[in-house]
Write an enzyme that holds these catalytic residues in place. Structure first.
Site, PDB file in Angstrom:
ATOM      1  N   HIS A  50      11.248 -10.175 -13.298  1.00  0.00           N
ATOM      2  CA  HIS A  50      11.356  -9.201 -13.794  1.00  0.00           C
ATOM      3  C   HIS A  50      10.037  -9.892 -14.762  1.00  0.00           C
ATOM      4  O   HIS A  50      10.395 -10.727 -15.512  1.00  0.00           O
ATOM      5  CB  HIS A  50      12.176  -8.983 -13.504  1.00  0.00           C
ATOM      6  CG  HIS A  50      12.799  -7.582 -13.282  1.00  0.00           C
ATOM      7  ND1 HIS A  50      13.824  -6.251 -12.993  1.00  0.00           N
ATOM      8  CD2 HIS A  50      13.165  -7.508 -11.883  1.00  0.00           C
ATOM      9  CE1 HIS A  50      14.577  -6.187 -12.179  1.00  0.00           C
ATOM     10  NE2 HIS A  50      13.451  -7.082 -10.913  1.00  0.00           N
ATOM     11  N   GLU A  52       9.252  -8.215 -17.822  1.00  0.00           N
ATOM     12  CA  GLU A  52       9.428  -8.946 -19.185  1.00  0.00           C
ATOM     13  C   GLU A  52      10.064 -10.407 -19.004  1.00  0.00           C
ATOM     14  O   GLU A  52       9.791 -11.259 -20.076  1.00  0.00           O
ATOM     15  CB  GLU A  52      10.856  -7.922 -19.810  1.00  0.00           C
ATOM     16  CG  GLU A  52      10.555  -6.342 -19.218  1.00  0.00           C
ATOM     17  CD  GLU A  52      10.884  -5.877 -18.059  1.00  0.00           C
ATOM     18  OE1 GLU A  52      11.467  -4.624 -18.066  1.00  0.00           O
ATOM     19  OE2 GLU A  52      10.888  -6.705 -17.001  1.00  0.00           O
ATOM     20  N   CYS A  75      14.797  -2.788 -17.006  1.00  0.00           N
ATOM     21  CA  CYS A  75      16.455  -3.066 -16.184  1.00  0.00           C
ATOM     22  C   CYS A  75      17.628  -3.123 -16.964  1.00  0.00           C
ATOM     23  O   CYS A  75      17.650  -4.294 -17.374  1.00  0.00           O
ATOM     24  CB  CYS A  75      15.959  -3.627 -14.495  1.00  0.00           C
ATOM     25  SG  CYS A  75      16.356  -4.998 -14.632  1.00  0.00           S
ATOM     26  N   ARG A 184      -3.890  -1.194   4.263  1.00  0.00           N
ATOM     27  CA  ARG A 184      -3.007  -2.091   5.084  1.00  0.00           C
ATOM     28  C   ARG A 184      -2.191  -2.720   4.145  1.00  0.00           C
ATOM     29  O   ARG A 184      -0.559  -3.106   4.304  1.00  0.00           O
ATOM     30  CB  ARG A 184      -3.380  -2.370   5.654  1.00  0.00           C
ATOM     31  CG  ARG A 184      -3.858  -1.156   7.011  1.00  0.00           C
ATOM     32  CD  ARG A 184      -4.550  -2.319   8.349  1.00  0.00           C
ATOM     33  NE  ARG A 184      -5.855  -1.423   9.266  1.00  0.00           N
ATOM     34  CZ  ARG A 184      -6.407  -1.299   9.927  1.00  0.00           C
ATOM     35  NH1 ARG A 184      -6.066  -2.979  10.327  1.00  0.00           N
ATOM     36  NH2 ARG A 184      -6.487  -0.538  11.112  1.00  0.00           N
ATOM     37  N   THR A 196      -3.350   6.880  20.164  1.00  0.00           N
ATOM     38  CA  THR A 196      -4.421   6.722  19.218  1.00  0.00           C
ATOM     39  C   THR A 196      -3.956   4.468  19.683  1.00  0.00           C
ATOM     40  O   THR A 196      -5.373   3.809  19.813  1.00  0.00           O
ATOM     41  CB  THR A 196      -4.115   6.146  17.823  1.00  0.00           C
ATOM     42  OG1 THR A 196      -4.057   7.105  17.224  1.00  0.00           O
ATOM     43  CG2 THR A 196      -5.087   5.025  16.703  1.00  0.00           C
ATOM     44  N   LEU A 204      -3.975  -3.432  13.748  1.00  0.00           N
ATOM     45  CA  LEU A 204      -3.000  -2.828  12.689  1.00  0.00           C
ATOM     46  C   LEU A 204      -2.918  -4.277  11.536  1.00  0.00           C
ATOM     47  O   LEU A 204      -1.866  -3.983  10.817  1.00  0.00           O
ATOM     48  CB  LEU A 204      -2.013  -1.977  13.084  1.00  0.00           C
ATOM     49  CG  LEU A 204      -2.047  -0.650  13.674  1.00  0.00           C
ATOM     50  CD1 LEU A 204      -1.139  -0.336  14.546  1.00  0.00           C
ATOM     51  CD2 LEU A 204      -3.428  -0.047  13.116  1.00  0.00           C
ATOM     52  N   GLU A 293      -2.361   6.384   9.678  1.00  0.00           N
ATOM     53  CA  GLU A 293      -3.802   6.095  10.185  1.00  0.00           C
ATOM     54  C   GLU A 293      -4.508   7.120  11.174  1.00  0.00           C
ATOM     55  O   GLU A 293      -5.416   6.638  11.736  1.00  0.00           O
ATOM     56  CB  GLU A 293      -4.339   4.248  10.821  1.00  0.00           C
ATOM     57  CG  GLU A 293      -4.389   3.657   9.375  1.00  0.00           C
ATOM     58  CD  GLU A 293      -5.267   2.711   9.551  1.00  0.00           C
ATOM     59  OE1 GLU A 293      -6.304   2.235   9.821  1.00  0.00           O
ATOM     60  OE2 GLU A 293      -4.683   1.671   9.895  1.00  0.00           O
ATOM     61  N   GLY A 295      -3.293   9.575  15.260  1.00  0.00           N
ATOM     62  CA  GLY A 295      -4.500  10.269  15.679  1.00  0.00           C
ATOM     63  C   GLY A 295      -4.404  11.581  14.801  1.00  0.00           C
ATOM     64  O   GLY A 295      -3.691  11.839  13.507  1.00  0.00           O
ATOM     65  N   SER A 301       0.898  16.726  12.940  1.00  0.00           N
ATOM     66  CA  SER A 301       1.841  16.305  12.743  1.00  0.00           C
ATOM     67  C   SER A 301       2.212  16.255  10.846  1.00  0.00           C
ATOM     68  O   SER A 301       3.523  16.992  10.773  1.00  0.00           O
ATOM     69  CB  SER A 301       3.342  16.133  13.518  1.00  0.00           C
ATOM     70  OG  SER A 301       1.865  16.320  15.362  1.00  0.00           O
TER      71      SER A 301
END
Length: 360
Positions: A50, A52, A75, A184, A196, A204, A293, A295, A301
């Protein structure tokens, strides 16, 4: 120099971990003693040290009596690595300045308490809003269990996405395309709909920039796509998921034999993919962010179900006249969806509008 200055540096360092640390947060750390930076670091990849600990290991001077600046609370639990609070306390640091508390229920203030009980002075909420924005993926995922959803749409000035139905039309310029490819690489998953996939036949992948290939998700209600699409022949580049409502066992096996994962997330009548159910399943797969991305039906939706956390709208300098609208009706209440915290910037010949939907 002020606390804000060093927290800004921590944020800048944290950003270097984009696309590599999920489902962990983006964290940067800066060690300061007598007004000088003696060590700094960031969380580079999931499972690595991490921020730190990295900063302490990089220290060019004894951290005894130093101040630690970190955009997120350290943490206190064992995961892939030991608790960061142990390292901070044993180092002799006397002051810790934080951007925000870690919203993870197993941390959420407990790290601060442990540090204070060890006699360390803790200052919190320094540039808190910027720190929350930096870790918007993580915060949504760790508190709700579902990925942060960003919808990217590209349209002409008069709101069209293509000239003709079922035809591909590249609206945006190369600068905007490169920007999308960078995103992406930063998101855990990129998602498109069946049409699409059929019309554009996209890969993609972030091929215009350097970066990891995200999990690629396709919505295909009855698994009717051609399994020989270009996308489905790039399974060696990264995981592919097809979300369905229903399909025959034989058809499912055909895709699975190619290494493609099938997720069943249908509505009760099996007439469409239930995207809320799908997001819950993706969250269980440790996917903390989804980049939608296309269509137009998919955009609609997600908005109709109020599942969009951010909207990126690329506006191109064209008037199409006739063509396909970017959205159909999506409002359940008849009320418009207001975009708040809006920004706009130039991407070559195009403009990028960035906003957060405010639902009534």
């Amino acid at each position: 120099m002020t606390d804000e200055y060093f927290i800004k540096r921590a944020i800048s360092l944290a950003r270097k971990g984009k696309g590599n640390v999920s489902p962990n947060p983006l964290v940067g750390a800066v060690l300061v003693k007598d007004g000088l930076i003696i060590g700094e670091g960031y969380h580079k990849s999931y499972g690595s040290n991490h921020a730190e600990v990295t900063a302490l290991k990089a220290a060019r001077a004894d951290p005894q009596g130093a101040t630690l600046y970190c955009n997120l609370e350290p943490c206190i639990h064992w995961g892939k690595t030991p608790p960061c609070t142990d390292a901070v306390i044993s180092s002799g640091i006397k002051r810790v300045v934080l951007g925000i508390q870690d919203p993870n229920p197993i941390v959420n203030g407990k790290g601060i308490q442990v540090l204070q009980e060890a006699g360390i002075k803790v200052v919190t909420n320094v540039l808190g809003e910027k720190c929350r924005e930096l870790n918007e993926f993580y915060i949504k995922y760790i508190t709700v269990g579902q990925p942060f959803v960003t919808v990217k749409m590209a349209q002409s000035i008069d709101g069209k996405i293509t000239k003709l139905i079922d035809t591909r039309y590249q609206l945006s310029g190369i600068e905007a395309q490169q920007y999308v490819h960078r995103l992406r690489a930063e998101y855990d998953a990129v998602l498109i709909g069946r049409r699409t996939a059929e019309i554009d036949n996209p890969l993609l992948t972030p091929r215009l920039v350097k970066g990891r290939v995200p999990v690629r998700v396709v919505l295909d209600t009855h698994l009717s796509l051609n399994p020989d699409l270009a996308l489905f022949n790039t399974i060696h580049q990264g995981k592919i998921i097809v979300a369905i409502a229903s399909a025959s066992a034989e058809r499912i096996k055909q895709f699975q034999n190619k290494g493609i994962e099938i997720l069943s997330a249908g509505t009760p009548d099996y007439q469409r993919v239930d995207i809320k159910k799908l997001l819950i399943q993706l969250g269980k797969l440790c996917i903390s962010s989804v980049f939608v991305e296309g269509g137009a039906e998919v955009f609609t939706s997600f908005l109709r179900e109020r599942l969009v956390d951010k909207i990126l709208l690329i506006i191109t300098p064209y008037m199409m006249g006739s063509g396909v609208n970017i959205l159909s009706s999506f409002s359940k209440t008849g009320e418009p969806i207001e975009l708040v915290r809006m920004t706009m910037k130039r991407l070559g010949k195009d403009y990028l509008l960035n906003g957060i939907p405010h639902y009534q």
